[in-house]
Design a protein around this motif. Structure first.
Motif, mmCIF file in Angstrom:
data_model
loop_
_atom_site.group_PDB
_atom_site.id
_atom_site.type_symbol
_atom_site.label_atom_id
_atom_site.label_comp_id
_atom_site.label_asym_id
_atom_site.label_seq_id
_atom_site.Cartn_x
_atom_site.Cartn_y
_atom_site.Cartn_z
ATOM 1 N N PRO A 175 -5.617 1.230 4.840
ATOM 2 C CA PRO A 175 -6.292 1.468 3.563
ATOM 3 C C PRO A 175 -7.338 2.579 3.687
ATOM 4 O O PRO A 175 -7.925 2.765 4.754
ATOM 5 N N THR A 176 -7.598 3.278 2.617
ATOM 6 C CA THR A 176 -8.552 4.388 2.640
ATOM 7 C C THR A 176 -9.972 3.956 2.346
ATOM 8 O O THR A 176 -10.858 4.789 2.253
ATOM 9 N N GLN A 177 -10.218 2.664 2.214
ATOM 10 C CA GLN A 177 -11.519 2.172 1.781
ATOM 11 C C GLN A 177 -12.622 2.261 2.814
ATOM 12 O O GLN A 177 -13.766 2.114 2.493
ATOM 13 N N THR A 227 7.821 10.967 -5.252
ATOM 14 C CA THR A 227 8.222 9.763 -4.540
ATOM 15 C C THR A 227 7.084 9.249 -3.682
ATOM 16 O O THR A 227 6.432 10.022 -2.988
ATOM 17 N N VAL A 228 6.858 7.944 -3.757
ATOM 18 C CA VAL A 228 5.824 7.298 -2.948
ATOM 19 C C VAL A 228 6.483 6.207 -2.111
ATOM 20 O O VAL A 228 7.273 5.422 -2.615
ATOM 21 N N PHE A 254 0.835 -1.200 0.000
ATOM 22 C CA PHE A 254 0.000 0.000 0.000
ATOM 23 C C PHE A 254 0.868 1.248 0.000
ATOM 24 O O PHE A 254 1.857 1.328 0.740
ATOM 25 N N ALA A 255 0.486 2.234 -0.808
ATOM 26 C CA ALA A 255 1.175 3.520 -0.775
ATOM 27 C C ALA A 255 0.830 4.206 0.538
ATOM 28 O O ALA A 255 -0.325 4.237 0.945
ATOM 29 N N SER A 256 1.846 4.749 1.203
ATOM 30 C CA SER A 256 1.589 5.413 2.478
ATOM 31 C C SER A 256 1.448 6.919 2.312
ATOM 32 O O SER A 256 1.193 7.637 3.271
ATOM 33 N N ASN A 257 1.622 7.410 1.089
ATOM 34 C CA ASN A 257 1.424 8.826 0.801
ATOM 35 C C ASN A 257 1.022 8.963 -0.665
ATOM 36 O O ASN A 257 1.201 8.037 -1.442
ATOM 37 N N SER A 258 0.485 10.092 -1.011
ATOM 38 C CA SER A 258 0.162 10.340 -2.414
ATOM 39 C C SER A 258 1.217 11.287 -2.986
ATOM 40 O O SER A 258 1.908 11.979 -2.241
ATOM 41 N N ALA A 259 1.346 11.290 -4.300
ATOM 42 C CA ALA A 259 2.336 12.144 -4.947
ATOM 43 C C ALA A 259 1.884 12.455 -6.361
ATOM 44 O O ALA A 259 1.140 11.690 -6.971
#
Length: 70
Positions: free
Chosen positions: A26-28, A14-15, A4-9
């Motif tokens: 998770p953001t779900q 950089t992710v 899972f990506a822990s940040n957006s970019a």
């Protein structure tokens, strides 16, 4: 699926990816503790195996442990 990506970019940014055995958020929405979640074709997760691999097992209503890929 690797994690899972822990940040957006934005493009070229950089992710950081949470890899197997990491605890991801998770953001779900709300998860069911103890339930295995699977990756869906659109990148979200669900309790039904769609053939894209296991995302992980929920350890709380907001977090899951990322599953090791076999």
């Amino acid at each position: 699926f690797i994690g899972f990506a822990s940040n957006s970019a934005s493009d070229g940014g950089t992710v950081t990816v949470q890899l197997p055995s990491a605890v991801a958020t998770p953001t779900q929405g709300s998860l069911t503790t103890g339930t295995t979640y699977y990756v869906k074709n659109d990148g979200t997760i669900d309790t039904t195996d769609a053939g894209y691999g296991i995302a992980g097992r929920a350890v709380s209503s907001t977090q899951l442990v990322v599953e090791e890929r076999a």
